[in-house]
Design a protein around this motif. Structure first.
Motif, mmCIF file in Angstrom:
data_model
loop_
_atom_site.group_PDB
_atom_site.id
_atom_site.type_symbol
_atom_site.label_atom_id
_atom_site.label_comp_id
_atom_site.label_asym_id
_atom_site.label_seq_id
_atom_site.Cartn_x
_atom_site.Cartn_y
_atom_site.Cartn_z
ATOM 1 N N PRO A 155 7.748 -0.660 -16.994
ATOM 2 C CA PRO A 155 7.069 -2.090 -16.752
ATOM 3 C C PRO A 155 7.379 -2.457 -15.374
ATOM 4 O O PRO A 155 6.739 -3.404 -14.752
ATOM 5 C CB PRO A 155 7.804 -2.937 -17.762
ATOM 6 N N ASP A 156 8.340 -1.902 -14.724
ATOM 7 C CA ASP A 156 8.780 -2.296 -13.397
ATOM 8 C C ASP A 156 7.597 -1.922 -12.406
ATOM 9 O O ASP A 156 7.422 -2.489 -11.195
ATOM 10 C CB ASP A 156 10.067 -1.667 -12.762
ATOM 11 N N HIS A 157 6.531 -0.999 -12.658
ATOM 12 C CA HIS A 157 5.381 -0.587 -11.877
ATOM 13 C C HIS A 157 4.294 -1.456 -12.170
ATOM 14 O O HIS A 157 3.359 -1.293 -11.769
ATOM 15 C CB HIS A 157 5.110 0.791 -12.156
ATOM 16 N N ASP A 158 4.402 -2.563 -13.154
ATOM 17 C CA ASP A 158 3.326 -3.326 -13.322
ATOM 18 C C ASP A 158 2.597 -3.965 -12.313
ATOM 19 O O ASP A 158 1.363 -3.973 -12.104
ATOM 20 C CB ASP A 158 3.834 -4.587 -14.410
ATOM 21 N N TYR A 159 3.450 -4.582 -11.185
ATOM 22 C CA TYR A 159 2.930 -5.282 -10.174
ATOM 23 C C TYR A 159 2.116 -4.211 -9.192
ATOM 24 O O TYR A 159 1.136 -4.467 -8.856
ATOM 25 C CB TYR A 159 3.826 -5.717 -9.230
ATOM 26 N N LEU A 160 2.477 -2.836 -9.384
ATOM 27 C CA LEU A 160 1.576 -1.905 -8.649
ATOM 28 C C LEU A 160 0.180 -1.336 -9.420
ATOM 29 O O LEU A 160 -0.585 -1.437 -8.735
ATOM 30 C CB LEU A 160 2.314 -0.451 -8.617
ATOM 31 N N LEU B 287 0.907 -1.397 0.070
ATOM 32 C CA LEU B 287 -0.067 -0.140 -0.041
ATOM 33 C C LEU B 287 0.905 1.169 0.070
ATOM 34 O O LEU B 287 0.486 2.131 -0.573
ATOM 35 C CB LEU B 287 -1.033 -0.033 1.288
ATOM 36 N N LEU B 288 1.902 1.306 0.773
ATOM 37 C CA LEU B 288 2.927 2.438 0.884
ATOM 38 C C LEU B 288 3.675 2.601 -0.580
ATOM 39 O O LEU B 288 3.702 3.650 -0.875
ATOM 40 C CB LEU B 288 4.012 2.211 1.814
ATOM 41 N N GLU B 289 3.912 1.417 -1.006
ATOM 42 C CA GLU B 289 4.650 1.561 -2.558
ATOM 43 C C GLU B 289 3.411 2.379 -3.511
ATOM 44 O O GLU B 289 3.776 2.977 -4.546
ATOM 45 C CB GLU B 289 5.253 0.454 -2.806
ATOM 46 N N MET B 290 2.207 1.823 -3.485
ATOM 47 C CA MET B 290 1.078 2.113 -4.263
ATOM 48 C C MET B 290 0.822 3.770 -4.164
ATOM 49 O O MET B 290 0.635 4.365 -4.981
ATOM 50 C CB MET B 290 -0.245 1.393 -3.989
ATOM 51 N N GLN B 291 1.191 3.994 -2.768
ATOM 52 C CA GLN B 291 0.675 5.364 -2.161
ATOM 53 C C GLN B 291 1.975 6.326 -3.086
ATOM 54 O O GLN B 291 1.578 7.416 -3.763
ATOM 55 C CB GLN B 291 0.850 5.568 -0.932
ATOM 56 N N GLN B 292 2.996 6.086 -2.904
ATOM 57 C CA GLN B 292 4.031 6.714 -3.466
ATOM 58 C C GLN B 292 4.087 6.654 -5.263
ATOM 59 O O GLN B 292 4.243 7.641 -5.716
ATOM 60 C CB GLN B 292 5.485 5.856 -3.022
ATOM 61 N N PHE B 293 3.941 5.762 -5.710
ATOM 62 C CA PHE B 293 3.503 5.362 -7.178
ATOM 63 C C PHE B 293 2.424 6.479 -7.683
ATOM 64 O O PHE B 293 2.491 7.043 -8.644
ATOM 65 C CB PHE B 293 3.233 4.027 -7.598
ATOM 66 N N LEU B 294 1.304 6.480 -6.827
ATOM 67 C CA LEU B 294 0.195 7.427 -7.121
ATOM 68 C C LEU B 294 0.634 8.910 -6.900
ATOM 69 O O LEU B 294 0.220 9.640 -8.005
ATOM 70 C CB LEU B 294 -1.168 6.884 -6.494
ATOM 71 N N GLU B 295 1.468 9.016 -6.150
ATOM 72 C CA GLU B 295 2.014 10.526 -5.874
ATOM 73 C C GLU B 295 2.734 10.879 -7.187
ATOM 74 O O GLU B 295 2.453 11.996 -7.405
ATOM 75 C CB GLU B 295 2.655 10.631 -4.408
ATOM 76 N N GLU B 296 3.562 10.123 -7.533
ATOM 77 C CA GLU B 296 4.438 10.362 -8.710
ATOM 78 C C GLU B 296 3.573 10.582 -10.053
ATOM 79 O O GLU B 296 3.777 11.400 -10.602
ATOM 80 C CB GLU B 296 5.438 9.160 -9.014
ATOM 81 N N PRO C 295 -3.840 0.025 -18.890
ATOM 82 C CA PRO C 295 -4.216 0.280 -17.634
ATOM 83 C C PRO C 295 -3.629 1.608 -17.162
ATOM 84 O O PRO C 295 -4.323 2.274 -16.235
ATOM 85 C CB PRO C 295 -3.685 -0.700 -16.917
ATOM 86 N N MET C 296 -2.467 1.946 -17.633
ATOM 87 C CA MET C 296 -1.749 3.542 -16.989
ATOM 88 C C MET C 296 -2.906 4.476 -17.370
ATOM 89 O O MET C 296 -2.830 5.532 -16.355
ATOM 90 C CB MET C 296 -0.522 3.411 -17.480
ATOM 91 N N LEU C 297 -3.478 4.493 -18.483
ATOM 92 C CA LEU C 297 -4.302 5.701 -18.636
ATOM 93 C C LEU C 297 -5.702 5.579 -17.844
ATOM 94 O O LEU C 297 -5.880 6.671 -17.473
ATOM 95 C CB LEU C 297 -5.098 5.361 -20.336
ATOM 96 N N THR C 298 -6.090 4.488 -17.275
ATOM 97 C CA THR C 298 -7.207 4.458 -16.263
ATOM 98 C C THR C 298 -6.321 5.060 -14.885
ATOM 99 O O THR C 298 -7.002 5.868 -14.078
ATOM 100 C CB THR C 298 -7.656 3.055 -15.930
ATOM 101 N N VAL C 299 -5.340 4.549 -14.590
ATOM 102 C CA VAL C 299 -4.638 5.144 -13.512
ATOM 103 C C VAL C 299 -4.349 6.631 -13.457
ATOM 104 O O VAL C 299 -4.859 7.371 -12.428
ATOM 105 C CB VAL C 299 -3.236 4.610 -13.205
ATOM 106 N N GLN C 300 -4.074 7.136 -14.634
ATOM 107 C CA GLN C 300 -3.974 8.526 -14.651
ATOM 108 C C GLN C 300 -5.277 9.281 -14.658
ATOM 109 O O GLN C 300 -5.551 10.529 -14.005
ATOM 110 C CB GLN C 300 -3.335 9.025 -15.943
ATOM 111 N N LYS C 301 -6.391 8.472 -15.243
ATOM 112 C CA LYS C 301 -7.654 9.329 -14.925
ATOM 113 C C LYS C 301 -8.151 9.244 -13.769
ATOM 114 O O LYS C 301 -8.884 10.100 -13.388
ATOM 115 C CB LYS C 301 -8.668 8.515 -16.152
ATOM 116 N N TRP C 302 -8.191 8.332 -12.955
ATOM 117 C CA TRP C 302 -8.661 8.163 -11.767
ATOM 118 C C TRP C 302 -7.623 8.255 -10.433
ATOM 119 O O TRP C 302 -7.779 8.156 -9.511
ATOM 120 C CB TRP C 302 -9.163 6.725 -11.510
#
Length: 87
Positions: free
Chosen positions: A28-33, A7-16, A60-67
């Motif tokens: 591609p290293d962020h695929d697991y996130l 969850l902390l890694e996901m939070q960091q990723f979403l902040e970036e 899926p990254m476009l969805t991450v960016q959108k949401w």
């Protein structure tokens, strides 16, 4: 890796992603996130986000960016739940 670590890694990723949004380049290293985020929205039954993740031919990254803002709230909420549960 514990749920809290993920969850902390996901939070960091979403902040970036939030900071760079449309300029985010997918690593591609962020695929697991991204996969962990998809699992989380399915578990939490966030239907609109799940539908976007399920859209064929849409990365899926476009969805991450959108949401990203909604995903950040969801991850923060899960982190709070985790920390309350571990006390």
């Amino acid at each position: 890796m514990t749920d809290q670590q993920l969850l902390l890694e996901m939070q960091q990723f979403l902040e970036e992603v939030s900071a760079t949004n449309e300029d985010t380049t997918f690593d591609p290293d962020h695929d697991y996130l991204v996969e962990a985020l998809i699992t989380l929205v399915r578990e939490e039954e966030k239907t609109s986000i799940v539908e976007d993740f399920d859209t064929p031919y849409l990365h899926p990254m476009l969805t991450v960016q959108k949401w990203v803002e909604e995903l950040k709230l969801l991850v923060a909420e899960k982190l709070r739940d985790e920390s309350v549960g571990s006390e």
